[in-house]
Design a protein around this motif. Structure first.
Motif, PDB file in Angstrom:
ATOM      1  N   ALA A 264       0.287   3.343  13.991  1.00 63.17           N
ATOM      2  CA  ALA A 264       0.024   2.492  12.837  1.00 63.17           C
ATOM      3  C   ALA A 264      -0.354   3.317  11.616  1.00 63.17           C
ATOM      4  O   ALA A 264      -1.225   4.183  11.677  1.00 63.17           O
ATOM      5  N   ASN A 265       0.338   3.094  10.535  1.00 58.86           N
ATOM      6  CA  ASN A 265       0.055   3.724   9.241  1.00 58.86           C
ATOM      7  C   ASN A 265       0.199   5.241   9.237  1.00 58.86           C
ATOM      8  O   ASN A 265      -0.340   5.903   8.356  1.00 58.86           O
ATOM      9  N   GLU A 266       0.895   5.813  10.195  1.00 55.33           N
ATOM     10  CA  GLU A 266       1.028   7.279  10.243  1.00 55.33           C
ATOM     11  C   GLU A 266       1.670   7.821   8.979  1.00 55.33           C
ATOM     12  O   GLU A 266       1.165   8.747   8.357  1.00 55.33           O
ATOM     13  N   SER A 267       2.781   7.231   8.581  1.00 57.48           N
ATOM     14  CA  SER A 267       3.499   7.714   7.393  1.00 57.48           C
ATOM     15  C   SER A 267       2.673   7.512   6.138  1.00 57.48           C
ATOM     16  O   SER A 267       2.639   8.368   5.264  1.00 57.48           O
ATOM     17  N   GLU A 268       2.014   6.385   6.058  1.00 55.14           N
ATOM     18  CA  GLU A 268       1.172   6.115   4.883  1.00 55.14           C
ATOM     19  C   GLU A 268       0.010   7.102   4.819  1.00 55.14           C
ATOM     20  O   GLU A 268      -0.343   7.591   3.747  1.00 55.14           O
ATOM     21  N   SER A 269      -0.561   7.442   5.951  1.00 60.55           N
ATOM     22  CA  SER A 269      -1.659   8.413   5.981  1.00 60.55           C
ATOM     23  C   SER A 269      -1.184   9.784   5.522  1.00 60.55           C
ATOM     24  O   SER A 269      -1.866  10.469   4.763  1.00 60.55           O
ATOM     25  N   VAL A 270      -0.001  10.181   5.956  1.00 64.51           N
ATOM     26  CA  VAL A 270       0.560  11.472   5.535  1.00 64.51           C
ATOM     27  C   VAL A 270       0.824  11.446   4.031  1.00 64.51           C
ATOM     28  O   VAL A 270       0.535  12.413   3.325  1.00 64.51           O
TER      29      VAL A 270
ATOM     30  N   ASN B  41       0.828  -1.208   0.000  1.00 64.61           N
ATOM     31  CA  ASN B  41       0.000   0.000   0.000  1.00 64.61           C
ATOM     32  C   ASN B  41       0.858   1.252   0.000  1.00 64.61           C
ATOM     33  O   ASN B  41       0.588   2.207  -0.722  1.00 64.61           O
ATOM     34  N   ALA B  42       1.893   1.258   0.818  1.00 59.04           N
ATOM     35  CA  ALA B  42       2.791   2.407   0.891  1.00 59.04           C
ATOM     36  C   ALA B  42       3.512   2.598  -0.440  1.00 59.04           C
ATOM     37  O   ALA B  42       3.644   3.723  -0.926  1.00 59.04           O
ATOM     38  N   PHE B  43       3.950   1.503  -1.047  1.00 56.78           N
ATOM     39  CA  PHE B  43       4.641   1.585  -2.334  1.00 56.78           C
ATOM     40  C   PHE B  43       3.707   2.141  -3.408  1.00 56.78           C
ATOM     41  O   PHE B  43       4.114   2.992  -4.204  1.00 56.78           O
ATOM     42  N   ALA B  44       2.464   1.681  -3.427  1.00 51.97           N
ATOM     43  CA  ALA B  44       1.493   2.176  -4.412  1.00 51.97           C
ATOM     44  C   ALA B  44       1.240   3.672  -4.216  1.00 51.97           C
ATOM     45  O   ALA B  44       1.126   4.420  -5.193  1.00 51.97           O
ATOM     46  N   THR B  45       1.174   4.117  -2.983  1.00 49.34           N
ATOM     47  CA  THR B  45       0.958   5.536  -2.699  1.00 49.34           C
ATOM     48  C   THR B  45       2.142   6.364  -3.196  1.00 49.34           C
ATOM     49  O   THR B  45       1.951   7.392  -3.852  1.00 49.34           O
TER      50      THR B  45
END
Length: 107
Positions: free
Chosen positions: A57-63, A10-14
């Motif tokens: 959890a998922n803080e960086s991905e949310s940003v 998910n992070a990579f796709a973002t």
């Protein structure tokens, strides 16, 4: 599939979407550009930080998703502004657009 692997995908796709948006806005955004290198650096650093210091959890991905939303919205806004620019119309031009005719002025 393990939970960590799903989060990584998910992070990579973002990040991939962010890079795609930046390429649309800036033709100089290439793998050799400083901005590109910075994003890759931050992505790698975040992987270590997340594992080591246990951010929320998922803080960086949310940003990252928030930033992606921001740059997509900004690009769309610029596209719309460019498409519909042209200044304001006079009252006479506006009336003609909707099929009306203004009364003649007598001075």
């Amino acid at each position: 599939m393990a939970e960590a692997a799903k989060k990584g995908l998910n992070a990579f796709a973002t990040i991939k979407n962010i890079m795609s948006e930046l390429k649309k806005v800036d033709k100089a955004f290439t793998p050799n550009s400083q901005q590109y290198q910075y994003l890759v650096e931050q992505m790698r650093a975040d992987q270590v930080t997340t594992r080591r210091y246990s951010k929320a959890a998922n803080e960086s991905e949310s940003v990252a998703k928030l930033y992606l939303s921001y740059i997509q919205g900004t690009r769309r806004l610029n596209t719309l502004q460019e498409r519909y620019k042209g200044g304001e119309k006079t009252v006479e031009e506006s009336a003609r657009l909707v099929g009306l005719k203004l009364p003649e002025r007598k001075y």
